[in-house]
Design an enzyme around this catalytic site. Sequence first.
Site, mmCIF file in Angstrom:
data_model
loop_
_atom_site.group_PDB
_atom_site.id
_atom_site.type_symbol
_atom_site.label_atom_id
_atom_site.label_comp_id
_atom_site.label_asym_id
_atom_site.label_seq_id
_atom_site.Cartn_x
_atom_site.Cartn_y
_atom_site.Cartn_z
ATOM 1 N N LYS A 48 42.684 32.053 42.961
ATOM 2 C CA LYS A 48 41.532 32.197 43.858
ATOM 3 C C LYS A 48 41.160 30.832 44.466
ATOM 4 O O LYS A 48 41.656 29.789 44.009
ATOM 5 C CB LYS A 48 40.379 32.816 43.063
ATOM 6 N N TYR A 93 39.834 44.342 47.434
ATOM 7 C CA TYR A 93 38.814 44.667 46.423
ATOM 8 C C TYR A 93 38.056 45.957 46.756
ATOM 9 O O TYR A 93 36.917 46.114 46.337
ATOM 10 C CB TYR A 93 37.827 43.502 46.276
ATOM 11 N N ASN A 137 36.220 32.606 38.601
ATOM 12 C CA ASN A 137 37.124 32.785 37.453
ATOM 13 C C ASN A 137 38.604 32.564 37.773
ATOM 14 O O ASN A 137 39.487 33.091 37.115
ATOM 15 C CB ASN A 137 36.862 34.111 36.732
ATOM 16 N N HIS A 173 43.424 36.097 39.712
ATOM 17 C CA HIS A 173 43.424 37.562 39.722
ATOM 18 C C HIS A 173 44.789 38.043 39.244
ATOM 19 O O HIS A 173 45.805 37.432 39.552
ATOM 20 C CB HIS A 173 43.194 38.082 41.148
ATOM 21 N N GLU A 187 49.032 46.207 45.747
ATOM 22 C CA GLU A 187 48.661 44.828 46.081
ATOM 23 C C GLU A 187 49.854 44.047 46.638
ATOM 24 O O GLU A 187 49.704 43.265 47.583
ATOM 25 C CB GLU A 187 48.065 44.149 44.839
#
Length: 148
Positions: free
Chosen positions: A9, A49, A112, A115, A126
């Site tokens: 990310k 998402y 965080n 992913h 994805e």
Amino acid sequence: MERTYIMIKPDGVQRGLIGEIIMRFERKGYKLIAMKLTAPGKAHMETHYEDLSGKKFFPGLIEYMTSGPVCAMVWEGANVVKEGRKMLGATMPSESACGTIRGDFCIEVGRNVCHGSDSVDSAEKEIALWFPEGVCAWDSCEGKWVYE
Ligand code: RTP
């Protein structure tokens, strides 16, 4: 062989964690078959998402995820979806075990670092979303040193 979509990310990219994360997957024995640094924009991230679109944190999540480039990757290997999630650690850094990526490198859920696909079905979707051009399947000479 199973495939998973792993994404570093924007915070992970900005903090210089690309090499660290790639190193962990390589050392485990998984094979990198696609990778790019990309900043795809809001619509693409909303599609990625879309399952979370009803959540209160969704607008903040999209803002965070479009705040800089991400490192998009496809990794291949036995049980890589489940094992990859294990290597990432629990979503909430306060619950991620030490030794996992999130356990070692982050503090808050909204930053965080990485992913990972949560099922083989999601991985397929994805990978198609992030790599419409396809992946680079290549023969690795170390396969027999990783698998019996
Ligand atoms: P990811 O999709 O990013 O791998 O995360 P995940 O499956 O472990 O967790 P998920 O529930 O799908 O949440 C996606 C991402 O949304 C952010 N989040 N924020 N503020 C909050 O309570 C909250 N909850 C989730 C995190 O960045 C999480 O990874």
